[in-house]
Motif scaffolding. Structure first.
Motif, short mmCIF file in Angstrom:
data_model
loop_
_atom_site.label_atom_id
_atom_site.label_comp_id
_atom_site.label_asym_id
_atom_site.label_seq_id
_atom_site.Cartn_x
_atom_site.Cartn_y
_atom_site.Cartn_z
N ARG A 8 1.64 14.56 2.47
CA ARG A 8 1.81 16.00 2.28
C ARG A 8 3.23 16.42 2.01
NH1 ARG A 8 -2.89 18.78 5.87
NH2 ARG A 8 -3.38 16.78 6.80
N ARG A 28 10.93 14.54 -1.79
CA ARG A 28 11.17 14.38 -0.37
C ARG A 28 10.82 12.96 0.08
NH1 ARG A 28 8.19 17.15 4.23
NH2 ARG A 28 9.20 15.91 5.82
N LEU A 50 4.40 9.60 2.28
CA LEU A 50 3.95 10.70 3.14
C LEU A 50 3.08 11.61 2.28
CD1 LEU A 50 7.13 11.74 5.14
CD2 LEU A 50 5.45 9.99 5.65
N ASN A 89 2.49 3.51 1.17
CA ASN A 89 2.94 4.23 2.36
C ASN A 89 3.82 5.43 2.05
OD1 ASN A 89 1.68 2.79 4.50
ND2 ASN A 89 3.03 1.08 4.01
N SER A 143 0.83 -1.21 0.00
CA SER A 143 0.00 0.00 0.00
C SER A 143 0.86 1.26 0.00
CB SER A 143 -0.93 -0.02 1.20
OG SER A 143 -0.20 -0.39 2.36
N ARG A 153 11.73 5.01 -4.04
CA ARG A 153 12.17 5.15 -2.66
C ARG A 153 12.93 3.90 -2.20
NH1 ARG A 153 7.53 5.98 1.43
NH2 ARG A 153 7.26 3.79 0.93
N LEU A 180 13.66 10.29 1.66
CA LEU A 180 13.51 10.08 3.10
C LEU A 180 14.45 9.02 3.70
CD1 LEU A 180 11.86 11.35 5.35
CD2 LEU A 180 10.18 9.54 5.06
#
Ligand SMILES: Nc1ncnc2c1ncn2[C@@H]1O[C@H](COP(=O)(O)OP(=O)(O)OP(=O)(O)O)[C@@H](O)[C@H]1O
Ligand SMILES: [Mg+2]
Lengths: 228, 407
Positions: free
Chosen positions: A97, A102, A95, A93, A91, A155, A106
């Motif tokens: 906003r 970014r 962030l 995951n 799913s 990511r 992360l």
């Protein structure tokens, strides 16, 4: 690289025990591209969490690069995840906003990589998964499902992990985009990353070199894929 | 996680829900501001009272008439209104007690004073020339009356600067003009220097006239309202105070010191009493303000607990990609400290403005001390840590899988 010895996972809710993994044993060598296939609820995600040092098995031992992960503390496991493992969650995951860049950068924040290098690495990873450059500074909740999927994969790549674990990475994509993503995994595998891809589709599993079939928490078949 | 990154994450987290962060900060702002303002008002009041008391003179002992406290009912007729002190008492003191440097008997009362159509209700003090030294009064222009004028019942008056302002206006030299006090005409011969001291009993709003003139023409009585005695030095004050009491008891034929019809006050006793009153007042005010700070802190904790719950999945993700307990803990602690610290900054500004407003419009001197500002920052950071500790710990201990599954 990966060695599992009779890994068991049992969830206990009150007096009801759910046996999700029933003592699975297998090894995965460095540089392999393995698909884990099985019907819904067969324990695929649970297995991935254990392989990714996110969860402890109820019984059994798990060695990653010769180290017994199942005996490590919380923080030691966090270090393993930071240095060696890239996750693509079922799913996403992301962030919601934060911008795409970014989100992708992360993991490097925790690896204490300087900001400039982080952004460079994030953009490189995004290019690798084929996300259009015009989306780099959008907020991640402004993306389509397929775009989010690619951001999630980027990511997982950004810290250049030796092991990439992907849970249904093509589940939200149309066949064409799915193909592109799978090609990306093949490419990454050629570059030397070990890849474990979880799916319930035979079509998708065929992109791997080896398929581990699980059902009701047990390995029922472990086969090599013959490349055409 | 490095510090600049921590700061950036914190900033991002706080600005995502500006309204909520703002309201939470407001709680701290109000708490800090009220502590700063209350301490400033308390300390300001304390130092202005002390300054007022010190400016009335040095090594001063004040003797005031009091009600005779007989057996049974105690009738208090208020300070200075009893008529038990006479000029003869003052003369006897001066003659019989050694160690008295100077002494000034006085009779003071409020009267209506008029000059050229302007009028004011002010304190008129009938006294002797020694009053200047004893009570630390200086002449600004003209002269104070002499002993000769005192004895010859001259109708001359020396104005305090406030009385001068009220009757003639500022920067006017009224010497030579006349005023009427209680209908009787007096000639002005001088003006005293301003002593400052606002609020609690101005020492500038006064008119000085010769003692016996005041007794004869204004009061129509020969009693005194105060005898101010200046001791040679600080050390002899208690002894002199005791000797004065003994002498007056003898003169008034009172055997029991408890039944004395006068009070002998030492200047340092007055300072001590006033200080203890104002410090109780300061403590009271600041503890009420402290309660609002505590409420603000609870607001922080409430917001942090909500944030941790709302961001459970985010916490799970951060752990999954390599965040350690320490990283998560710091992140949430940094958020609450940032909130309280911002609250501290705005609180200090608001508190300072409040204190300024109070001294400007309510005419109470205030003092925002550097220490209380430092303390405010320390306290607000501490509140951030204390009230952020539990939510942050809760976040850091979350199991990553459970957190990621959280809906
Ligand atoms: N915390 C838990 N408590 C109890 N049972 C759980 C818990 N987590 C997972 N399970 C059970 O474990 C089983 C396997 O779950 P898992 O997520 O590994 O399946 P999956 O193979 O990934 O399925 P899908 O293809 O639908 O993603 C499910 O039956 C689920 O109900
Ligand atoms: Mg699953």
């Amino acid at each position: 690289m990966i060695e599992c010895r009779s890994i068991t996972k049992i969830y206990v809710n009150g007096d009801q025990e759910t046996r999700v993994l029933g003592g699975v044993s297998f090894t995965i060598a460095e540089g392999e591209f393995v698909a884990v296939m099985g019907p819904s609820g067969s324990g695929k995600s649970t297995l991935m969490h254990i392989l990714g040092a996110l969860d402890y098995p109820t019984a059994g031992t798990y060695f990653l690069d010769g180290k017994d992960i199942s005996k490590m503390s919380d923080d030691e496991q966090a270090d393993i995840r930071k240095d060696k493992i890239g996750f693509v969650f079922q799913s996403f995951n992301l962030l919601p906003r934060a911008t795409v860049v970014r989100n992708v950068a992360l993991p490097l924040v925790y690896a204490e990589v300087p900001k400039k290098e982080r952004e460079k690495a994030a953009k490189l990873a995004l290019t690798q998964v084929g996300l259009d450059e015009s989306r780099f500074y959008h907020l991640s909740n402004q993306l389509s499902g397929g775009q989010m999927q690619r951001v999630a994969i980027a990511r997982a790549l950004v810290n250049n992990p030796s092991l990439i674990l992907a849970d249904e990475p093509t589940g939200n994509l149309d066949t064409k985009t799915g193909e592109i993503v799978l090609k990306t995994f093949e490419q990454l595998n050629k570059e030397g990353h070990t890849i474990v891809l979880i799916t319930h589709e035979a079509e998708v599993a065929r992109h791997a070199q080896r398929i581990i079939h699980i059902k009701d928490g047990d390995i029922i078949k472990d086969e090599k894929v013959d490349r055409p | 996680m490095k510090w600049p990154d921590l700061f950036e994450e914190t900033y991002a987290a706080i600005t995502i829900n500006k309204a909520r962060s703002g309201l939470t900060i407001l709680g701290i702002v109000i708490g800090i501001a009220s502590v700063i303002a209350m301490v400033a008002i308390g300390q300001g009041a304390q130092s202005s009272i002390e300054a007022n008391i010190q400016s009335i003179g040095s090594n001063l002992i004040l003797i005031m008439p009091g009600s005779q406290r007989g057996a049974g009912v105690q009738v208090s007729s208020g300070r200075g209104s009893a008529q038990t002190l006479k000029l003869a008492d003052a003369n006897a003191l001066e003659k019989e007690i050694s160690g008295i440097k100077a002494m000034a008997p006085e009779i003071s009362r409020r009267y209506q004073a008029t000059a050229k159509g302007k009028n004011t209700n002010t304190q008129v003090i009938g006294t002797v020339p020694a009053y200047l030294d004893v009570r630390n009064v200086k002449i600004y222009s003209g002269n104070f009356f002499t002993g000769q004028q005192q004895k010859s019942l001259s109708k001359v008056a020396v104005l305090g600067p406030t009385a001068r302002d009220d009757l003639f206006g500022t920067d006017v030299d009224p010497a030579g003009q006349s005023i009427r006090i209680n209908g009787i005409e007096f000639k002005i011969i001088g003006v005293t220097k301003a002593k400052g001291g606002t609020g609690f009993g101005s020492q500038d709003d006064m008119i000085f006239v010769p003692l016996e003139t005041a007794q004869r023409f204004l009061a129509g009585e020969d009693y005194l309202t105060t005898i101010s005695v200046q001791a040679q030095d600080q050390n002899s004050m208690t002894t002199i105070q005791q000797e004065i009491a003994n002498l007056l008891l003898r003169r008034h034929n009172i055997a029991n010191p408890q039944a004395a019809d006068f009070n002998v006050l030492n200047q340092s006793d007055i300072v001590a009493t006033a200080s203890s009153v104002t410090s109780v007042f300061t403590i009271l005010l600041s503890s009420i303000a402290g309660i609002s700070l505590l409420v603000g802190g609870i607001g922080i904790m409430n917001m942090m607990l909500t944030t941790v719950t709302e961001r459970t999945r985010e916490i799970g993700l951060r752990k999954a990609i390599g965040g350690k307990r320490r990283d998560i803990n710091r992140q949430f602690l940094a958020e609450s400290v940032m909130l309280t610290f911002l609250g501290g900054i705005f609180g200090v500004i608001l508190g300072w403005l409040l204190a300024w407003g109070v001294s400007k419009f309510v005419n109470i001197a205030t003092q925002v001390s550097f220490v209380s500002v430092l303390l405010a920052f320390g306290v607000s950071a501490a509140i951030g840590i204390i009230f952020g500790y539990y939510p942050a710990r809760r976040a850091s201990k979350l199991n990553p899988i459970a957190a990621l599954r959280y809906e």
